[in-house]
Design a protein around this motif. Structure first.
Motif, short mmCIF file in Angstrom:
data_model
loop_
_atom_site.label_atom_id
_atom_site.label_comp_id
_atom_site.label_asym_id
_atom_site.label_seq_id
_atom_site.Cartn_x
_atom_site.Cartn_y
_atom_site.Cartn_z
N THR A 242 -9.43 -8.33 -0.30
CA THR A 242 -8.29 -8.13 0.62
C THR A 242 -8.15 -6.73 1.29
OG1 THR A 242 -7.09 -7.24 -1.16
CG2 THR A 242 -6.99 -9.72 -0.86
N SER A 243 -7.69 -6.97 2.46
CA SER A 243 -7.43 -5.80 3.24
C SER A 243 -6.05 -5.85 4.09
CB SER A 243 -8.66 -5.49 4.18
OG SER A 243 -8.63 -6.55 5.06
N GLY B 219 -14.11 -0.11 -0.25
CA GLY B 219 -14.48 0.29 -1.56
C GLY B 219 -16.15 0.41 -1.18
N TYR C 137 0.58 5.63 -0.06
CA TYR C 137 -0.31 6.94 0.04
C TYR C 137 0.28 8.14 -0.49
CZ TYR C 137 -3.42 10.21 2.19
OH TYR C 137 -4.06 11.58 2.67
N TRP D 207 -4.64 6.51 -2.05
CA TRP D 207 -4.21 5.37 -1.58
C TRP D 207 -4.13 4.39 -2.87
CZ3 TRP D 207 -1.68 3.91 2.54
CH2 TRP D 207 -2.10 4.55 3.72
N ILE E 263 -7.52 11.04 9.00
CA ILE E 263 -7.88 11.08 7.60
C ILE E 263 -7.46 10.17 6.74
CG2 ILE E 263 -7.73 12.80 5.79
CD1 ILE E 263 -7.93 14.94 8.08
N GLU E 264 -6.13 9.91 6.94
CA GLU E 264 -5.38 8.86 6.02
C GLU E 264 -5.81 7.45 6.58
OE1 GLU E 264 -1.10 8.78 6.18
OE2 GLU E 264 -0.95 11.00 5.82
N TRP E 265 -6.19 7.20 7.81
CA TRP E 265 -6.96 6.02 8.18
C TRP E 265 -8.13 5.71 7.44
CZ3 TRP E 265 -5.44 1.70 10.81
CH2 TRP E 265 -6.52 1.00 11.53
N ALA F 124 -10.75 2.85 0.81
CA ALA F 124 -9.87 2.17 -0.29
C ALA F 124 -10.03 0.64 -0.15
CB ALA F 124 -8.52 2.60 -0.52
N VAL F 125 -9.91 -0.03 1.12
CA VAL F 125 -9.88 -1.33 1.15
C VAL F 125 -11.28 -1.90 1.00
CG1 VAL F 125 -9.68 -2.98 2.85
CG2 VAL F 125 -8.06 -1.34 2.67
N PRO G 292 -6.81 0.54 -6.04
CA PRO G 292 -7.42 -1.01 -5.60
C PRO G 292 -8.84 -1.03 -6.30
CG PRO G 292 -7.58 1.02 -3.69
CD PRO G 292 -6.82 1.58 -4.89
N GLN G 293 -9.14 -2.20 -6.38
CA GLN G 293 -10.23 -2.71 -6.98
C GLN G 293 -11.31 -2.66 -5.91
OE1 GLN G 293 -10.93 -3.02 -10.29
NE2 GLN G 293 -8.85 -2.08 -10.29
N ALA G 294 -12.80 -2.32 -6.10
CA ALA G 294 -13.80 -2.03 -5.05
C ALA G 294 -13.98 -3.47 -4.58
CB ALA G 294 -14.94 -1.44 -5.87
N SER G 295 -14.03 -4.51 -5.21
CA SER G 295 -14.43 -5.49 -4.94
C SER G 295 -13.16 -6.39 -4.39
CB SER G 295 -14.58 -6.58 -6.13
OG SER G 295 -13.70 -6.69 -7.14
N ALA G 296 -12.10 -5.94 -4.08
CA ALA G 296 -10.76 -6.59 -3.83
C ALA G 296 -10.94 -7.66 -2.68
CB ALA G 296 -9.60 -5.59 -3.36
N TRP H 147 0.77 -1.11 0.04
CA TRP H 147 0.07 0.11 0.17
C TRP H 147 0.79 1.36 0.04
CZ3 TRP H 147 -5.21 0.42 -0.81
CH2 TRP H 147 -5.99 -0.66 -0.75
N GLU I 16 -9.47 7.36 4.52
CA GLU I 16 -9.23 6.94 3.24
C GLU I 16 -8.79 5.71 2.84
OE1 GLU I 16 -9.65 9.23 0.76
OE2 GLU I 16 -9.95 11.13 1.88
N TRP I 17 -7.85 4.95 3.73
CA TRP I 17 -7.34 3.67 3.44
C TRP I 17 -8.34 2.65 3.79
CZ3 TRP I 17 -4.77 -0.08 7.30
CH2 TRP I 17 -4.11 -0.82 6.56
N TRP I 18 -9.19 2.71 4.70
CA TRP I 18 -10.43 1.65 4.86
C TRP I 18 -11.34 1.80 3.71
CZ3 TRP I 18 -9.62 -2.75 7.43
CH2 TRP I 18 -8.68 -2.75 8.57
#
Lengths: 92, 864
Positions: A88-89, B624, A56, A64, B613-615, B621-622, A82-86, A54, B617-619
């Motif tokens: 994975t986290s 979606g 940023y 990200w 804020i980064e936190w 992104a995870v 990242p793909q919305a459906s990924a 990852w 945005e990151w989640w």
């Protein structure tokens, strides 16, 4: 580190503009046992080779994204949003 | 001392320039360097050497060797041979105690020899142990070169500039310019960097004088251009750094009067100076011998030419007196002279190429190290690539003669042939180890003069060849660079709220919280706290992180991030939330107000805002999810109006019903206050009836003024961060990072109601479940001192002589008249009234554990 990283939004930029949040890990789908939880929270594979991680764009567009980087040479093979459906986290 | 006007001289004799040196005025001309002007004025000794304080002169006169380093206008280690003259400059010799001619430290040269071998400070001066502090003081005084001007940071400004170009050419010699021209002709964008000051060219950009100090990962080339560091990225890097003249190793090779050919050439050609009366030339190549013509034209008689290619002598030694060359002994023949030109051939300047990843191999036939296997984006041209005239391979060292001095391998660090031999004898026989032990190649010349000669010496002493010895790793910086340039401009980011100047005008004591400047207090913290309890106070809380979370998935998103529940909240209500990680750790806290079905307004701590804020945005992104977060931290200002009379004040200014029914505890309402559109959050961090107003930051001063004006008769006074800390402690409201650390979770921090463990999932859920399962190890509680003494924050809690916890916050509460605090204690102590002992000033003070807020435990004042 002084390589360039290709931000999916902004294009190639100096690595100093970015923050690296480490390798992509997989968040358990359901309640893990203590060992599983500890592995997820604290343990990393730390590969010598291509790693998915990852990034940023902290001093840029604040997005990200994911990068594939060779940890031995800092060669960045690929960056992507990242793909919305990924599914994975990662852990914090 | 100057010759009559020469055809191509660089000086402009119609423009004299004067500067100061050692208490006298020296006159040169425009086009001179400080070094050439000094030489023309008769100066021959330019420095005292690093260790032995021997006299040294202009050895290379081209900015490579360390011999002419002086302090110029306060800047140490300036190579005056390449530093242009400046009117009125103050030039001082360095590394001398006294003067260049009478340096008291020169005693080391006479007596120190046997006692100061390589690494002597690790050996000779190590015993007796008790004397080490004395040795150290002495060594620190004499070690190093130059003295820093402690105020230089204020007088010079350095900048960093990021630049890109298609082609970057390093070196402005013939090959470099040719490469630049042809690339430009092919339509490429070209920048040429030259350390000597190459003239401008219409076809491409020239940066000069400027020095490339290395080639780093990713093809980054930092270029030192005096006050600006350019960070160049080029698609193609052309290295045209040329070749370096190599010295010869013979006894007396450091005497003043011994020069490399380039020094003589520049003195005569560029500055029209006669370098000496009687010259001897010893050269391994044609280039060195060709200096003879120049010398003859300058009126110097060349008394002997020794061509190492045809007739290499066995013996070569220089004799001198008072550090100056007097004669040269060649195979038993003594030749009087005051100038010795030596040339051991030229070595490709491959360092930058090696840094870029090129392989460097010894070419035994030509006696030089040649770069090969260049990375695809790097190219070498001209002498740097190894294209140069043939030369003889000189002997590693020559036989000495009676009365000749030491034979120096490295003039930067004063390493002699004997030192190197001794190091090898001691087992440092690999070049990498030998380099570190003797420090050869580690001085200011960065190996320009000593790298190849030291390899030859290692090869001979190890009875092998140069190829087997190999080179040492080439590392940046290739050219000396000032630390100021690397540091760049002093960046001390400061964030100020839009009300900042009002705090300064009110005489507030300001303090740092992260990058923010905040008011600590205005006059007396305790009085400001009391004023909030008794009347009304106002505090600037614009530093709070402010986020708008919006979208169909907003509620789900927040419920996944926080242990709390938010989906069941009514629009217009507020909930306190604690943000945690999957490790269960508390990372931040704040309030979440539901502004609409799909819209939440989230506040964070002042110093945690960026991380949160980064936190988020990151989640996002995870996962979606269909949700957007907008950072409003800088866009909005916020003030907290608190105290029993705050309702009366707000009633005068706000366009809503401010009664308890109109806006009750934990209500959020949008309205106008003094005409400014505001979001009012009725919350109570400080424990009294209070309203947090969030509004566009440009209205900051206006609304601040309005509150103070309309609240004047109510006794309104601003309060700072310190009174706020007292007030929140009276309520046992935690400060994340103060009362919590990397181990703290909401359960043990005494906020179990936050964690809705029946939710399907949230970040940190599993870890909290684990904590519940394993049981508490420690708990966050309040405590009250029995005798009024305030223990230090971080103070130890002891039970039966064993550690049992630690204090995280402590203050004297002016409202309660007691010393109160918060602490982590072992679970068996976490009950109301438990007695604990806290270490205070070496002794112990008794305290009682409290689980409920010290002030208004039932929150009646908050809700009133």
């Amino acid at each position: 580190m002084s390589f360039l990283l290709n931000c999916p939004n902004c294009g190639p930029r100096d690595v100093n503009e970015f923050a690296c949040a480490g390798e992509v890990t997989s968040r358990p789908k359901a309640l893990p046992d203590l060992r599983g939880l500890t592995d997820y929270v604290y343990f990393r594979r730390n590969v010598a080779g291509v790693q998915r991680e990852w990034w940023y764009h902290r001093f840029g567009c604040e997005i990200w994204f994911l990068a594939e980087r060779d940890t031995r040479t800092n060669e960045v093979l690929k960056t992507e949003l990242p793909q919305a459906s990924a599914g994975t986290s990662s852990a914090g | 001392m100057r010759l009559p006007e020469q055809l191509n001289e660089r000086i402009d004799r119609s423009r004299p320039v004067r500067f100061f040196f050692a208490g006298r005025v020296v006159e040169g001309f425009e086009g001179d360097t400080i070094g050439s002007a000094l030489f023309a004025s008769g100066q021959r000794v330019f420095s005292r050497s690093f260790k032995y304080h021997r006299r040294r002169g202009l050895l290379c006169c081209s900015g490579g060797c360390p011999n002419c380093m002086m302090r110029v206008d306060g800047v140490p280690n300036v190579r005056v041979c390449t530093e242009p003259v400046r009117e009125g400059a103050h030039v001082h010799a360095q590394n001398v105690l006294g003067s260049l001619e009478h340096d008291l430290l020169a005693a080391v040269d006479h007596f120190g020899g046997p006692f100061t071998p390589v690494g002597f400070y690790y050996r000779t001066m190590i015993r007796p142990r008790s004397l080490w502090p004395l040795y150290e003081r002495f060594l620190r005084n004499v070690a190093g070169l130059g003295r820093l001007d402690k105020h230089a940071g204020r007088t010079r400004r350095f900048d960093t500039e990021h630049r890109r170009t298609e082609v970057l050419v390093i070196g402005g010699g013939r090959s470099g310019r040719e490469a630049a021209r042809s690339a430009a002709a092919a339509g490429r964008q070209v920048v040429l960097v030259d350390e000597r000051g190459a003239p401008a060219d219409g076809a491409f950009e020239v940066l000069a004088p400027a020095r490339a100090i290395g080639i780093y990962e990713g093809g980054l080339v930092p270029v030192d251009a005096g006050n600006v560091l350019y960070r160049f990225r080029a698609e193609r890097i052309v290295v045209a750094t040329g070749a370096l003249e190599q010295p010869l190793l013979f006894p007396g090779n450091d005497l003043v009067g011994v020069h490399l050919p380039g020094a003589v050439r520049r003195l005569v050609d560029e500055w029209s100076i006669k370098p000496g009366e009687r010259a001897v030339i010893v050269s391994a190549d044609e280039r060195g011998l060709a200096v003879a013509d120049k010398l003859e034209r300058a009126g110097t008689s060349v008394v002997e030419r020794i061509d190492l290619r045809s007739a290499p002598p066995r013996q070569l030694a220089a004799r001198g007196s008072r550090g100056r060359l007097r004669s040269v002994v060649v195979d038993g023949r003594e030749i009087e002279c005051d100038l010795l030109v030596m040339s051991g051939g030229r070595q490709p300047a491959y360092s930058l190429l090696a840094q870029a990843g090129a392989r460097v191999e010894y070419d035994a036939e030509r006696g030089i190290f040649v770069p090969s296997d260049l990375p695809s984006n790097v190219e070498a041209v001209g002498s740097a690539a190894g294209e140069q005239e043939p030369a003889a391979v000189p002997a590693a060292t020559f036989e000495g003669a009676e009365g000749a001095g030491r034979c120096f391998v490295c003039v930067c660090e004063d390493v002699t042939e004997k030192d190197v031999k001794r190091a090898i004898a001691e087992g440092f026989d690999s070049i990498e180890l030998g380099k570190r032990y003797t420090t050869v190649t580690m001085g200011p010349c960065q190996g320009r003069l000593c790298h190849v000669p030291s390899i030859r010496l290692f090869a001979r002493e190890n009875e092998t060849d140069e190829k087997a010895i190999g080179t040492t790793t080439a590392r940046p910086p290739w050219a000396p660079v000032s630390l100021g340039l690397l540091a760049g401009r002093g960046h001390e980011p400061t964030k100020r709220t839009s009300i900042h100047h009002r705090h300064e005008e009110a005489g507030a004591t300001m303090m740092w919280t992260g990058f923010w400047r905040r008011a600590h207090s205005y006059e007396h913290a305790a009085n400001e706290a009391l004023n909030v309890h008794r009347g009304v106070g106002v505090i600037d809380v614009s530093t709070l992180g402010k986020l708008l979370v919006q979208g169909p998935d907003a509620a789900r998103f927040l419920e996944l991030l926080y242990p709390n529940r938010f989906g069941d909240m009514k629009v217009g209500r507020i909930r306190y939330g604690v943000l945690g990680t999957d490790a269960g750790r508390i990372m931040d806290d704040g309030t979440i107000a539901r502004l609409g079905e799909d819209q939440y307004y989230v506040t964070t701590t002042s110093t945690g805002a960026d991380t949160v804020i980064e936190w988020f945005e990151w989640w996002n992104a995870v996962w979606g999810l269909d949700v957007e977060t907008v950072n409003l931290t800088g866009a909005l200002a916020a003030v907290n109006v608190a105290g029993p009379r705050s309702r009366e004040l707000l009633g005068r200014l706000a366009q809503i019903d401010t009664s308890n029914e109109g806006i009750s505890y934990l209500d959020a309402k949008e309205t106008y206050v003094a005409g400014v559109p505001c979001l009012i959050l009725r919350i109570g961090f400080v424990g009294e009836l209070g309203y947090e107003l969030h509004f566009a930051s440009p209205y900051g001063e206006y609304l601040w003024d309005a509150l103070l004006e309309y609240g004047a008769d109510l006794g309104i006074r601003p309060f700072g961060l310190e009174p706020q800390r007292i007030l929140r402690l009276e309520k046992m409201h935690i400060l994340v990072g103060q009362d919590t650390d990397s181990e703290s979770n909401v359960l043990e921090a005494g906020m179990p109601w936050i964690a809705k463990l029946d939710k399907e999932d949230f970040v940190g859920k599993w870890a909290l479940e684990h904590v519940q399962e394993r049981g508490f190890r420690e708990q966050l509680v309040g405590f009250e001192m029995t005798d009024g003494v305030v223990p230090a924050e971080g103070g130890q809690i002891v039970l039966g002589g064993r550690p049992a916890g630690r204090v995280t916050s402590s203050r004297l509460s002016p409202q309660l008249g007691r010393a109160i605090g918060m602490a982590w204690v072992r679970p068996e102590l976490a009950h109301e009234g438990a007695e604990i002992d806290i270490k205070v000033n070496g002794g112990f003070a008794r305290a009682c554990v409290r689980l409920k807020p010290f002030f208004d435990p039932e929150g009646e004042r908050l809700r009133s």
